[in-house]
Design a protein around this motif. Structure first.
Motif, mmCIF file in Angstrom:
data_model
loop_
_atom_site.group_PDB
_atom_site.id
_atom_site.type_symbol
_atom_site.label_atom_id
_atom_site.label_comp_id
_atom_site.label_asym_id
_atom_site.label_seq_id
_atom_site.Cartn_x
_atom_site.Cartn_y
_atom_site.Cartn_z
ATOM 1 N N GLN A 103 0.808 -1.204 0.000
ATOM 2 C CA GLN A 103 0.000 0.000 0.000
ATOM 3 C C GLN A 103 0.848 1.265 0.000
ATOM 4 O OE1 GLN A 103 -2.911 -0.906 2.886
ATOM 5 N NE2 GLN A 103 -4.462 -0.611 1.310
ATOM 6 N N ASP A 137 -4.541 5.103 -7.282
ATOM 7 C CA ASP A 137 -5.745 4.930 -6.458
ATOM 8 C C ASP A 137 -6.212 3.484 -6.448
ATOM 9 O OD1 ASP A 137 -6.585 4.724 -9.008
ATOM 10 O OD2 ASP A 137 -8.007 6.389 -8.957
ATOM 11 N N TRP A 138 -5.331 2.557 -6.775
ATOM 12 C CA TRP A 138 -5.707 1.149 -6.726
ATOM 13 C C TRP A 138 -5.834 0.706 -5.277
ATOM 14 C CZ3 TRP A 138 -1.107 0.301 -10.411
ATOM 15 C CH2 TRP A 138 -1.445 0.799 -11.687
ATOM 16 N N ARG A 139 -6.778 -0.173 -5.058
ATOM 17 C CA ARG A 139 -7.006 -0.619 -3.691
ATOM 18 C C ARG A 139 -6.321 -1.947 -3.421
ATOM 19 N NH1 ARG A 139 -12.020 -1.724 -1.422
ATOM 20 N NH2 ARG A 139 -12.790 -2.319 -3.469
ATOM 21 N N GLY A 150 -6.275 -5.002 -0.562
ATOM 22 C CA GLY A 150 -6.965 -5.529 0.605
ATOM 23 C C GLY A 150 -6.253 -6.766 1.125
ATOM 24 N N GLN A 202 -15.535 -6.493 1.713
ATOM 25 C CA GLN A 202 -14.944 -7.265 0.620
ATOM 26 C C GLN A 202 -15.995 -8.132 -0.065
ATOM 27 O OE1 GLN A 202 -11.648 -9.492 2.151
ATOM 28 N NE2 GLN A 202 -10.378 -7.682 2.494
ATOM 29 N N PRO A 216 -11.207 -5.850 -3.396
ATOM 30 C CA PRO A 216 -10.265 -4.825 -3.867
ATOM 31 C C PRO A 216 -9.610 -5.287 -5.172
ATOM 32 C CG PRO A 216 -9.286 -6.080 -2.091
ATOM 33 C CD PRO A 216 -10.707 -6.538 -2.206
#
Length: 915
Positions: free
Chosen positions: A170, A179-181, A183, A197, A202
DNA sequence: CCATCCTTGCCTTCGC
């Protein structure tokens, strides 16, 4: 295949290929900050210059990641370069090669030494591929379709590592302005996050093999996981050799079926068989095209040994190593942070206590970490390590992995490292960053471990690292997978068979075995037809196999996974003060059974008094004084690896030839010379056979150096073969170097040794007969019954005792033997006993080596230094600890008197003086 | 005073 290479272009910071990365020099924070700022400026200046010259941004070169071609809309490359530069790192060649391969859609295995920066390398390579595939770009500049729910899967073998990796991935994203997520999903994931989730996964998910299998068991699995384009399997060497790795193989086959262009990369530490590791990861259809990248960066590795200061007082036997306490204290004192690895949990408890006794001022700075401590206290220790607030942690293998990016300065290994790979792994816990040297210090606990220390260093320097092999066709894992897939949208047998055969472990699965597995999940096989609970999967009208029963579906999901462990007795604080109810960890039933209320024991680094035992919980309170008991756990028993054993024999060979170059060998010299004088030194191509007559009877000592598991097999085999010709009874004992047989009557050892004792003959039959293999297989079946879903371990919070579990697994074993002897799970139990517990292949090799060897016969008048630990080992089984201590003292007294010659007064046996 | 046996993961389901 690789895209065409670009011609070399301008670089802001030219760097010869293969050179070391430049680290921000460690000369104070301000200077480091200046260096970082300068590096960033250099990159930016180069970009600006290139832009000014009318060159598109991606061609701006500060050693760009390949695959980022001009005009490919990838400012990503420059951003990544900048991120590296900000840390004062320059990419290694392997990192470029990886990015190139991933960008080209290739799969493979990356072998990199620990701390080489493989995590970031794989992450950035995946990002580049992802960007190239038209996924959303860095914030503000969205191109192409919106991101699919889940594109990148990152597997780790541990929850703690998953959490760490999630954070590590992250951070650069934020710094890169993406802005990629990312998780994380594991058993630790909070319910709220889990629910989020479930609504939408994500874009990148860090998870464990078990949690991935759980995702595969959901009806909508094809929708949520079908778009996964890249999978990274971190620490593949940890998974490769066990059933968890097979479960990963099956999951990857599933994902590849949904997305044939799936890109798979394994990250592995050093292994003796990297080709096999790649083959097992990619499967038979893809292994050949798979890449094998060797990220062998010049990582400085230092292995040294703490030599006992008074070799004359160093013991012949034992493995605790408390004589080395003062020196270990001094080493810890001299470093900022240290990890002190020991081989067993009880040893960890004892060393923790001893260190605190030696240095009370370290209270609060010293911590304890092993697998039977409560998760919370372990998390506290890990956090303390990361924050740098701890001076030292005494630990077992529980800190081999995970807790990445530690600021650990020193690593000590007390006792035998047992294998070269383990030693390297532990060394890598120090200096865990690109370019920093790793150092491990061996602490021998007895004289022969001095030899082992010299051997371990030699083997590590020569790169003789152990191999790990994927299990072959474990039917229990396949059965579990069939139910999982039936839940996860269902399957058609023909299609699933092809998919399963795409896994290395099942590449040779035949039609009969497949039909057996289908029948087993369909009706429980021949023996269990009468029980509806074992009719788990059935075809619907359309011919798709599903799980119709919701209750069985739920049971299955709760039993997913291949790790089977005993339910221990939970240890908790009783009543009264603030800590009431607090959990300390678990101990074994057998240990608690020996205690009475009021008895004291040492656990979790504390002195505790047992209050009462109730429903699998031991309630305790703090205690003081009294001589505490120390819990023992019956864990696995790792034998010395073949590689390390061979190195020990080589070191003894040196000694036999009069070469004592290694400092450890020089220190062990008096003992080795005594061995040569009283008996002979074991050496390559020879088999030392010592015999000794005592009041107890007739002893034979042999030294095949094949590890304790094989020695146990050999000793049983020999005893059985000897007793076949004459009705004799033997007692046996083994260690990692050799074995001993004792017989009350005179078995005429010379005749026995000459009469085909080492012949192969019907080896399998003899071994099975000598070891009561049926009982071993029955015990082994417990795990198989659990993994295949025969035994339900109960709902969470509902503790069932080990004994109950064993009983029901044993019941199935009997039922199958009587009513379904063709059940493939029975075969599997036998195979696992032969391969894993007895190491049949290694046993055969050891026997062949013994046949070929020159026999060195040595009749002893008193136990030799090599025989002594075996003698102690045998007595340990029958004597109490105190009595054993008395006996050892007496024996050493006798030896000292016997060895009244000059050579002996400076030799190790005078450890007897301590008695 | 002697001391031995490691590690790893993990759920659901429903109604309000």
């Amino acid at each position: 295949m690789s895209p065409p290479r670009k011609p070399p272009s301008r670089r802001a910071t030219p760097r010869p290929p293969g050179s070391l990365p430049r680290l921000a020099p460690r000369r104070g924070a301000a200077a480091a900050a200046r260096a970082r700022a300068a590096a960033i400026e250099a990159v930016d200046a180069a970009r600006a210059a290139a832009a000014g010259a009318g060159v598109a941004e991606p061609t701006v070169e500060c050693a760009p990641l390949p695959g980022c071609e001009p005009g490919s809309s990838l400012p990503m490359a420059a951003r990544i370069e900048r991120w590296y530069a900000a840390r004062g790192w320059a990419p290694f060649d392997f990192q470029r090669a990886l990015a190139t391969a991933v960008a080209a859609g290739e799969s493979g295995l990356l072998h990199a030494t620990t701390g080489a920066g493989k995590t970031y390398a794989a992450w950035f390579a995946a990002l580049a591929r992802w960007a190239a595939a038209g996924a959303p770009s860095p914030s503000g500049t969205r191109r192409g379709p919106p991101a699919p729910p889940l594109t990148l899967l990152w597997l780790t073998p541990m929850r703690a590592l998953a959490a760490d990796t999630g954070r590590a991935l992250q951070a650069p994203l934020a710094e890169l302005g993406c802005d990629w997520r990312v998780g994380v999903r594991s058993g630790d994931t909070a319910a709220s996050e889990r629910a989020a989730q479930d609504r939408r996964l994500p874009t990148a998910l860090v998870t464990t093999p078990e949690s991935l299998s759980l995702l595969l068991s959901r009806a909508e699995a094809a929708q949520t996981l079908g778009a996964v384009a890249i999978v990274v399997v971190d620490e593949w060497h940890e998974l490769l050799g066990n059933k968890r790795g097979v479960q990963v193989q099956l999951a990857l086959a599933r994902l590849r079926r949904w997305n044939p262009a799936l890109v798979v990369w394994g990250l592995s530490a050093t292994l003796g068989n990297l080709d096999h590791a790649r083959a097992a990861l990619l499967g038979p259809a893809h292994a050949a095209q798979g890449r094998l990248l060797r990220g062998e960066v010049p990582k400085q590795l230092q292995i040294d040994t703490l030599l006992p200061s008074a070799p004359a007082r160093f013991p012949w036997a034992g493995h605790l190593g408390m004589q080395m306490l003062p020196q270990v204290v001094a080493e810890i004192d001299a470093s900022a942070t240290a990890l002190v690895f020991v081989n067993t949990r009880s040893q960890a408890e004892l060393w923790y206590q001893a260190l605190l006794d030696a240095r009370p001022d370290w209270a609060g700075l010293l911590a304890l970490h092993h697998g039977s401590l409560d998760a919370d206290s372990r998390a506290w220790v890990e956090a303390g390590l990361k924050a740098g607030t701890l001076k030292a942690v005494v630990c077992t293998s529980s800190l081999d992995l995970g807790v990445d990016f530690l600021p650990v300065e020193r690593v000590l290994q007390i006792g035998s490292p047992k294998g070269v790979a383990r030693l390297l792994q532990r060394a890598g816990r120090s200096g865990h960053a690109p370019g920093r040297p790793s150092r491990v210090t061996l602490v021998p606990t007895q004289s022969l471990e001095l030899v082992e220390a010299a051997a371990a260093r030699a083997a590590a320097e020569a790169g003789h690292v152990e191999a790990r092999r994927s299990p072959e066709q474990p039917m229990d894992v396949l059965v579990q997978h069939l139910v999982t897939v039936a839940l996860g949208g269902g399957f058609r047998p023909d299609a699933l068979l092809a998919e399963v055969r795409g896994c290395h472990a099942y590449r040779a699965l035949d039609e009969a075995a497949w039909q057996w597995a289908l029948d087993f999940v369909g009706r429980g096989g021949a023996a269990l037809v009468a029980y509806p609970d074992y009719r788990r999967v059935a075809p619907d009208e359309g011919g798709v196999w599903r799980v119709p029963d919701a209750r069985l579906a739920r049971r299955h999901r709760m039993g997913i996974g291949t790790i089977v462990s005993d339910a221990g007795i939970s240890v908790r604080y009783w009543g009264g003060r603030g800590a009431a109810g607090g959990r300390l960890g678990t101990v074994e039933e057998s240990f608690v059974a020996r205690l009475r209320p009021g008895d004291c024991f040492l656990f979790a680094g504390r002195l505790l008094e047992l209050v009462r035992v109730h429903e699998m919980t031991a309630w305790v309170r703090r205690a003081s004084g009294a001589r505490p008991a120390v819990p023992r756990w019956n864990g696995g028993r790792m034998p010395l690896s073949s590689e390390l054993a061979a190195a020990v024999v080589a070191a003894l060979d040196d000694a036999a030839d009069g070469r004592f170059d290694a400092p450890e060998l020089e220190r062990a010299r008096p003992l080795l010379e005594l061995q040569a004088r009283w008996s002979a030194l074991p050496r390559r191509g020879a088999l030392l056979a010592e015999t000794l007559k005592t009041r107890e009877g007739h002893h034979l000592f042999l030294y095949p150096f094949a590890g304790r598991a094989v020695h146990l097999g050999l000793a049983s085999l020999f005893a059985w073969r000897l007793a076949r010709t004459r009705p004799l009874s033997f007692s046996i004992a083994v260690n990692d170097y050799g074995l001993t047989l004792l017989c009350a009557e005179d078995p005429d050892w010379d005749a026995a040794l000459g009469a085909g004792l080492f012949e192969a003959g019907d080896l399998l039959g003899d071994v099975l007969a000598s070891l009561n293999a049926g009982e071993l297989a029955r015990r082994r079946f417990r795990e198989i019954a659990r993994v295949s879903g025969l035994v339900f371990t109960g709902y969470p919070g509902e503790a069932r005792s080990t004994r109950q579990l064993q009983a029901s697994a044993g019941l199935f074993y009997e039922v199958f033997r009587n009513h379904d002897p063709a059940n493939l799970l029975l075969d599997q139990a036998e195979q696992e006993v032969l391969r894993q517990e007895l190491e049949l292949g290694r046993l055969e090799a050891a026997l062949a080596a013994m046949r070929a060897a020159r026999l060195l016969r040595a009749p002893l008048r008193r136990p030799s230094p090599f025989a002594f630990p075996l003698l102690v080992e045998r007595m340990r089984e029958k004597l109490s600890t105190e009595k054993l201590a008395d006996r050892i003292r007496r024996m050493l007294d006798e030896l000292e008197r016997a060895a009244d010659a000059p050579a002996v007064s400076r030799a190790a046996p005078s450890a007897a003086r301590e008695g």
